[in-house]
Motif scaffolding. Structure first.
Motif, PDB file in Angstrom:
ATOM      1  N   ALA A 182       0.837  -1.207   0.000  1.00  0.00           N
ATOM      2  CA  ALA A 182       0.000   0.000   0.000  1.00  0.00           C
ATOM      3  C   ALA A 182       0.864   1.246   0.000  1.00  0.00           C
ATOM      4  O   ALA A 182       0.572   2.233  -0.687  1.00  0.00           O
ATOM      5  CB  ALA A 182      -0.928  -0.008   1.213  1.00  0.00           C
ATOM      6  N   SER A 183       1.968   1.221   0.771  1.00  0.00           N
ATOM      7  CA  SER A 183       2.856   2.371   0.849  1.00  0.00           C
ATOM      8  C   SER A 183       3.490   2.670  -0.504  1.00  0.00           C
ATOM      9  O   SER A 183       3.521   3.812  -0.959  1.00  0.00           O
ATOM     10  CB  SER A 183       3.946   2.109   1.893  1.00  0.00           C
ATOM     11  OG  SER A 183       4.884   3.156   1.917  1.00  0.00           O
ATOM     12  N   LEU A 184       3.993   1.632  -1.155  1.00  0.00           N
ATOM     13  CA  LEU A 184       4.601   1.804  -2.471  1.00  0.00           C
ATOM     14  C   LEU A 184       3.581   2.276  -3.496  1.00  0.00           C
ATOM     15  O   LEU A 184       3.846   3.164  -4.304  1.00  0.00           O
ATOM     16  CB  LEU A 184       5.237   0.489  -2.925  1.00  0.00           C
ATOM     17  CG  LEU A 184       6.428  -0.014  -2.098  1.00  0.00           C
ATOM     18  CD1 LEU A 184       6.773  -1.441  -2.498  1.00  0.00           C
ATOM     19  CD2 LEU A 184       7.618   0.899  -2.280  1.00  0.00           C
ATOM     20  N   TYR A 185       2.390   1.683  -3.463  1.00  0.00           N
ATOM     21  CA  TYR A 185       1.354   2.032  -4.428  1.00  0.00           C
ATOM     22  C   TYR A 185       0.936   3.491  -4.266  1.00  0.00           C
ATOM     23  O   TYR A 185       0.802   4.224  -5.250  1.00  0.00           O
ATOM     24  CB  TYR A 185       0.146   1.119  -4.232  1.00  0.00           C
ATOM     25  CG  TYR A 185      -1.066   1.544  -5.046  1.00  0.00           C
ATOM     26  CD1 TYR A 185      -1.120   1.323  -6.419  1.00  0.00           C
ATOM     27  CD2 TYR A 185      -2.143   2.181  -4.441  1.00  0.00           C
ATOM     28  CE1 TYR A 185      -2.213   1.727  -7.162  1.00  0.00           C
ATOM     29  CE2 TYR A 185      -3.243   2.583  -5.166  1.00  0.00           C
ATOM     30  CZ  TYR A 185      -3.274   2.353  -6.533  1.00  0.00           C
ATOM     31  OH  TYR A 185      -4.360   2.764  -7.265  1.00  0.00           O
ATOM     32  N   SER A 186       0.730   3.924  -3.024  1.00  0.00           N
ATOM     33  CA  SER A 186       0.269   5.283  -2.777  1.00  0.00           C
ATOM     34  C   SER A 186       1.253   6.310  -3.320  1.00  0.00           C
ATOM     35  O   SER A 186       0.859   7.265  -3.997  1.00  0.00           O
ATOM     36  CB  SER A 186       0.072   5.493  -1.271  1.00  0.00           C
ATOM     37  OG  SER A 186      -0.290   6.837  -1.000  1.00  0.00           O
ATOM     38  N   ARG A 187       2.540   6.123  -3.071  1.00  0.00           N
ATOM     39  CA  ARG A 187       3.529   7.096  -3.522  1.00  0.00           C
ATOM     40  C   ARG A 187       3.677   7.085  -5.045  1.00  0.00           C
ATOM     41  O   ARG A 187       3.912   8.109  -5.658  1.00  0.00           O
ATOM     42  CB  ARG A 187       4.867   6.815  -2.829  1.00  0.00           C
ATOM     43  CG  ARG A 187       4.851   7.369  -1.418  1.00  0.00           C
ATOM     44  CD  ARG A 187       5.789   6.673  -0.481  1.00  0.00           C
ATOM     45  NE  ARG A 187       5.621   7.211   0.855  1.00  0.00           N
ATOM     46  CZ  ARG A 187       4.635   6.871   1.676  1.00  0.00           C
ATOM     47  NH1 ARG A 187       3.745   5.981   1.300  1.00  0.00           N
ATOM     48  NH2 ARG A 187       4.510   7.423   2.864  1.00  0.00           N
ATOM     49  N   ASP A 188       3.523   5.934  -5.641  1.00  0.00           N
ATOM     50  CA  ASP A 188       3.604   5.865  -7.091  1.00  0.00           C
ATOM     51  C   ASP A 188       2.415   6.566  -7.738  1.00  0.00           C
ATOM     52  O   ASP A 188       2.555   7.251  -8.754  1.00  0.00           O
ATOM     53  CB  ASP A 188       3.658   4.401  -7.537  1.00  0.00           C
ATOM     54  CG  ASP A 188       3.896   4.273  -9.034  1.00  0.00           C
ATOM     55  OD1 ASP A 188       4.867   4.860  -9.530  1.00  0.00           O
ATOM     56  OD2 ASP A 188       3.098   3.597  -9.700  1.00  0.00           O
ATOM     57  N   VAL A 189       1.225   6.417  -7.138  1.00  0.00           N
ATOM     58  CA  VAL A 189       0.031   7.073  -7.665  1.00  0.00           C
ATOM     59  C   VAL A 189       0.177   8.586  -7.590  1.00  0.00           C
ATOM     60  O   VAL A 189      -0.140   9.305  -8.539  1.00  0.00           O
ATOM     61  CB  VAL A 189      -1.229   6.604  -6.898  1.00  0.00           C
ATOM     62  CG1 VAL A 189      -2.422   7.506  -7.232  1.00  0.00           C
ATOM     63  CG2 VAL A 189      -1.566   5.172  -7.254  1.00  0.00           C
ATOM     64  N   VAL A 190       0.643   9.086  -6.446  1.00  0.00           N
ATOM     65  CA  VAL A 190       0.846  10.528  -6.295  1.00  0.00           C
ATOM     66  C   VAL A 190       1.865  11.029  -7.304  1.00  0.00           C
ATOM     67  O   VAL A 190       1.685  12.077  -7.939  1.00  0.00           O
ATOM     68  CB  VAL A 190       1.311  10.859  -4.861  1.00  0.00           C
ATOM     69  CG1 VAL A 190       1.695  12.337  -4.751  1.00  0.00           C
ATOM     70  CG2 VAL A 190       0.213  10.534  -3.856  1.00  0.00           C
ATOM     71  N   ASN A 191       2.927  10.276  -7.488  1.00  0.00           N
ATOM     72  CA  ASN A 191       3.972  10.632  -8.438  1.00  0.00           C
ATOM     73  C   ASN A 191       3.414  10.741  -9.857  1.00  0.00           C
ATOM     74  O   ASN A 191       3.649  11.721 -10.580  1.00  0.00           O
ATOM     75  CB  ASN A 191       5.074   9.568  -8.368  1.00  0.00           C
ATOM     76  CG  ASN A 191       6.149   9.771  -9.422  1.00  0.00           C
ATOM     77  OD1 ASN A 191       6.559  10.899  -9.671  1.00  0.00           O
ATOM     78  ND2 ASN A 191       6.604   8.685 -10.019  1.00  0.00           N
TER      79      ASN A 191
END
Length: 239
Positions: A182-191
């Protein structure tokens, strides 16, 4: 004015962290590779390091890219002060734009006066409520890092901390936890959402990120949710 990390490079870094968890078994190896990834990802950096600290601020493990980082960090531990320890203790990022104009950490500044260190940025490695240590970057010229650099380092530090906590808990991890995914996914989405806004409005990364944050506040929604709507094209045309 600090340079900004290209969006595709930030995505690569996140993917690299994800891959580390699946392939690396030792904390010492992980911190060394994380330090190298951080150095390569933030323009102007001459050295990067990861320090893991115990409850008393004593070093338990560290990884660094260059001898200058080892010297600067060792001096912090000897003096009991410095930007890395400050970030760890306060649980918030520390930014030094020009060490020559800095008044904090007098003993450490005196000790590193002979090193080519002028700009520093450090972020705590926080996994949940636990602060594991700090990630830090050093530059030889003033003004290399700014508030944008701080936010970029935080984007890097958050999944890195989760990774290190996971490896510490299990020396031979076989799969990512749902929390790390979830942490990796969230930051990638924001990016990726920032990239979409940059292209849509012809604005720099900083402005795109601020626009996302404002949208999230206006809608009282999570930044990830707003980012997903940007990518899906479901926000109003002027957003």
């Amino acid at each position: 004015m600090a340079q900004q990390l290209p969006l595709d490079e930030l995505s690569t870094v996140i993917a690299r962290i994800q891959g580390l968890l699946l392939t690396e078994e030792k904390v010492t190896t992980a911190v060394r590779l994380l330090a190298q990834a951080a150095k390569e990802s933030v323009p102007g950096t001459i050295g990067a390091g990861v320090s893991l600290l115990d409850a008393r601020g004593r070093r338990t493990s560290s990884g660094y890219t260059d001898s200058i980082v080892r010297q600067a960090d060792s001096t912090q531990y000897e003096c009991g002060e410095g930007p890395c320890l400050a970030a760890w203790a306060a649980e918030e990022p520390v930014l030094v734009k020009d060490l020559a104009n800095e008044s904090r950490w007098p003993e450490w500044r005196k000790a590193v006066a002979g090193l080519p260190i002028t700009s520093v940025v450090s972020a705590p490695l926080m996994a949940g409520r636990e602060t594991l240590g700090a990630l830090k970057l050093y530059a030889a010229t003033p003004g290399v890092y700014d508030e944008t650099s701080v936010r970029l380092l935080q984007l890097f530090a958050a999944p890195a901390a989760t990774l290190l906590a996971h490896i510490q808990a299990s020396e031979a991890p076989q799969r990512m936890t749902e929390g790390l995914q979830a942490s990796l996914y969230s930051r990638d989405v924001v990016n990726r959402a920032c990239g979409a806004l940059m292209e849509r409005f012809g604005i720099p990364h900083e402005a795109a990120l601020q626009r996302l944050i404002k949208l999230a506040r206006d809608e009282n929604a999570a930044l990830q949710h707003v980012s997903e709507r940007v990518l899906a094209g479901t926000l109003p045309a002027g957003s």
